[in-house]
Design an enzyme around this catalytic site. Structure first.
Site, PDB file in Angstrom:
ATOM      1  N   HIS A 178       0.821  -1.230   0.000  1.00  0.00           N
ATOM      2  CA  HIS A 178       0.000   0.000   0.000  1.00  0.00           C
ATOM      3  C   HIS A 178       0.850   1.273   0.000  1.00  0.00           C
ATOM      4  O   HIS A 178       0.301   2.371  -0.081  1.00  0.00           O
ATOM      5  CB  HIS A 178      -0.936   0.036   1.210  1.00  0.00           C
ATOM      6  CG  HIS A 178      -1.972  -1.038   1.205  1.00  0.00           C
ATOM      7  ND1 HIS A 178      -2.867  -1.197   0.169  1.00  0.00           N
ATOM      8  CD2 HIS A 178      -2.253  -2.021   2.094  1.00  0.00           C
ATOM      9  CE1 HIS A 178      -3.662  -2.233   0.437  1.00  0.00           C
ATOM     10  NE2 HIS A 178      -3.316  -2.755   1.596  1.00  0.00           N
ATOM     11  N   ASP A 215      -2.532 -10.525  -2.129  1.00  0.00           N
ATOM     12  CA  ASP A 215      -3.108 -10.028  -0.881  1.00  0.00           C
ATOM     13  C   ASP A 215      -4.597  -9.742  -1.115  1.00  0.00           C
ATOM     14  O   ASP A 215      -5.019  -9.464  -2.243  1.00  0.00           O
ATOM     15  CB  ASP A 215      -2.376  -8.737  -0.464  1.00  0.00           C
ATOM     16  CG  ASP A 215      -2.804  -8.220   0.894  1.00  0.00           C
ATOM     17  OD1 ASP A 215      -2.130  -8.541   1.883  1.00  0.00           O
ATOM     18  OD2 ASP A 215      -3.821  -7.488   0.963  1.00  0.00           O
ATOM     19  N   HIS A 217      -6.211  -7.192  -0.389  1.00  0.00           N
ATOM     20  CA  HIS A 217      -6.416  -5.793  -0.775  1.00  0.00           C
ATOM     21  C   HIS A 217      -5.658  -5.458  -2.052  1.00  0.00           C
ATOM     22  O   HIS A 217      -4.601  -6.021  -2.329  1.00  0.00           O
ATOM     23  CB  HIS A 217      -5.923  -4.860   0.345  1.00  0.00           C
ATOM     24  CG  HIS A 217      -6.558  -5.120   1.669  1.00  0.00           C
ATOM     25  ND1 HIS A 217      -5.970  -5.903   2.648  1.00  0.00           N
ATOM     26  CD2 HIS A 217      -7.745  -4.698   2.181  1.00  0.00           C
ATOM     27  CE1 HIS A 217      -6.761  -5.948   3.713  1.00  0.00           C
ATOM     28  NE2 HIS A 217      -7.849  -5.236   3.456  1.00  0.00           N
ATOM     29  N   ASP A 303      -4.715 -12.624   3.885  1.00  0.00           N
ATOM     30  CA  ASP A 303      -5.952 -12.060   4.434  1.00  0.00           C
ATOM     31  C   ASP A 303      -7.168 -12.433   3.575  1.00  0.00           C
ATOM     32  O   ASP A 303      -8.286 -11.992   3.839  1.00  0.00           O
ATOM     33  CB  ASP A 303      -5.859 -10.537   4.666  1.00  0.00           C
ATOM     34  CG  ASP A 303      -5.001  -9.803   3.662  1.00  0.00           C
ATOM     35  OD1 ASP A 303      -4.624 -10.405   2.629  1.00  0.00           O
ATOM     36  OD2 ASP A 303      -4.708  -8.609   3.887  1.00  0.00           O
TER      37      ASP A 303
HETATM   38  C1  SP5 Z   1      -1.112  -4.987   4.117  1.00  0.00           C
HETATM   39  C2  SP5 Z   1      -2.579  -4.977   4.370  1.00  0.00           C
HETATM   40  O1  SP5 Z   1      -3.219  -6.024   4.304  1.00  0.00           O
HETATM   41  N1  SP5 Z   1      -3.156  -3.811   4.733  1.00  0.00           N
HETATM   42  C3  SP5 Z   1      -4.553  -3.769   4.936  1.00  0.00           C
HETATM   43  C4  SP5 Z   1      -5.023  -2.540   5.595  1.00  0.00           C
HETATM   44  C5  SP5 Z   1      -6.508  -2.549   5.710  1.00  0.00           C
HETATM   45  N2  SP5 Z   1      -6.948  -1.636   6.717  1.00  0.00           N
HETATM   46  C6  SP5 Z   1      -8.326  -1.253   6.716  1.00  0.00           C
HETATM   47  C7  SP5 Z   1      -9.188  -2.409   7.015  1.00  0.00           C
HETATM   48  C8  SP5 Z   1     -10.610  -2.023   7.254  1.00  0.00           C
HETATM   49  C9  SP5 Z   1     -11.303  -3.295   7.701  1.00  0.00           C
HETATM   50  N3  SP5 Z   1     -12.532  -3.082   8.341  1.00  0.00           N
HETATM   51  C10 SP5 Z   1     -12.787  -4.191   9.231  1.00  0.00           C
HETATM   52  C11 SP5 Z   1     -14.193  -4.578   9.197  1.00  0.00           C
HETATM   53  C12 SP5 Z   1     -14.387  -5.801  10.051  1.00  0.00           C
HETATM   54  N4  SP5 Z   1     -14.886  -6.889   9.265  1.00  0.00           N
HETATM   55 ZN    ZN Z   2      -4.164  -6.945   2.794  1.00  0.00          ZN
END
Ligand code: SP5
Ligand code: ZN
Length: 364
Positions: A178, A215, A217, A303
């Site tokens: 990111h 990943d 994301h 994840d």
């Molecule tokens: C490296 C990496 O995987 N970074 C990910 C960062 C994501 N952060 C924001 C996540 C928002 C998740 N909301 C949680 C809802 C509960 N289900």
């Molecule tokens: Zn991630």
């Protein structure tokens, strides 16, 4: 085939108490325990040797990140606590949004910054210029850990090329995909996979590199860094319309020389093993194999796991072995770079399954 892991204990120096999400402080989720579970699984399952990183200095990091950003990373925590900021870490509360773009920006004359008063925005302004969310928390020790994570990735790249290993695992923490050239976000500070990729292409002269980002994301940082280039090819499979929210559409295909070399495959929430492996196989056969990469850099996040507290896909532990096997079917030497994965109890098994699936499926 032997799969080498590169690991540094310095990740433990990055251990923020809290992150800011949905308007609340809550316990920091990208914990040292993640990596401790992974290293434990690597040892108990005899994946292969575990070695420490070499120090390549800042020069390879500066091929990806700007000098002013690296300077910010180095000094941010001290500057923040000096003015009475939260000792648990830097949390910007003023943001350098796009409307502040100034026509006569001093720094833009130098071809750098878009804003007139940055990076001199001062200790309150600077965080809002270099950070885009409340989870890339810079605490005491964050810079040292992030610096070492980049060195872990660089060491992995060197080993892959010089030791003639077909697989190396850079157990990086904090993660990196990111992070943009001058932005931290999403638990990421330095883009480890991008730093290793630049090193492979520019210094080790390996030819063509493909980045495969699995990943959960979208790797907005990696995409942005390489968006105008045809080497590396960047390919990402990720959950659609999820964090980081503004990027990851299949319409983002690269620009200029990079046109056609950025490939996004957004997957619906709830995607399970079969559909995931089908999508991975499809993009691998249609986009990555025809590119004929000499090396592949895998941004490895788990994840996508069904019990992950952050993610919303439903992959099982067994399926990670298949993912490793599918990647191995390219018969291309691979550098795996650790990214996300927050289901701590399962993270070791999931990661080592990918690596063992690759190791045992590889034939050169
Ligand atoms: C490296 C990496 O995987 N970074 C990910 C960062 C994501 N952060 C924001 C996540 C928002 C998740 N909301 C949680 C809802 C509960 N289900
Ligand atoms: Zn991630």
């Amino acid at each position: 085939m032997c799969l080498i892991t590169v690991y540094s204990e310095k990740h433990k120096l990055h251990d923020p108490v809290e992150e800011f999400e949905l308007g609340r402080f809550r316990p920091f989720q990208e914990t040292p325990a993640r990596v401790e579970h992974i290293i434990e699984s690597i040892r108990t399952r005899n994946l292969g040797p575990v070695i420490s990183p070499r120090d390549f200095g800042l020069a390879p990091v500066l091929k990806v990140h700007t000098l002013d950003y690296v300077d910010y990373m180095k000094t941010a925590y001290a500057a923040w606590t000096e003015i009475g900021g939260n000792p648990n870490g830097v949390f910007p509360d003023v943001f350098a949004v796009r409307e502040f773009k100034m026509p006569n920006a001093r720094s833009s004359e130098a071809g750098k910054s878009k804003f007139a008063y940055t990076p001199e925005g001062g200790p309150i302004g600077r965080p809002g210029y270099y950070c885009y969310d409340g989870t890339a928390v810079i605490a005491d020790g964050t810079y040292e850990a992030a610096y070492d994570a980049a060195q872990v990735a660089l060491t992995g790249a060197e080993l892959l090329v010089n030791e003639m290993a077909n697989g190396v695992f850079a157990l990086c923490r904090p993660p990196g995909h990111h992070a943009h050239e001058d932005l931290c976000g999403g638990y990421c500070f330095f883009n480890n996979a991008a730093v290793a990729t630049r090193h492979l292409i520019d210094v080790l002269k390996v030819g063509k590199v493909a980045i495969l980002d699995i990943d959960y994301h979208h790797g907005n940082g990696s995409q942005a860094i390489f968006y105008h280039q045809s080497n590396p090819l960047y390919v990402s499979l990720h959950a659609a319309l999820e964090y980081p929210y503004y990027t990851g559409s299949e319409r983002e295909t690269g620009e200029g020389e990079g046109t056609g070399y950025n490939v996004n495959i957004p997957l619906p929430l709830g995607t399970q093993d079969e559909e995931y492996v089908a999508a991975l196989t499809d993009v691998l056969e249609k986009r990555i194999r025809p590119y004929s990469p000499d090396y592949i850099v895998v941004s490895l996040g788990v994840d996508t796991f069904k019990d992950d507290p952050v993610g919303g896909l439903f992959l099982t532990t067994e399926n990670y072995t298949r993912i490793g096997q599918v990647i191995a079917s390219l018969s291309c030497p691979a550098l795996f770079v650790m990214e996300g994965g927050y289901a701590v109890a399962a993270i070791g098994e999931n990661v080592v399954n990918v690596l063992m699936g690759f190791r045992d499926g590889f034939s050169s």
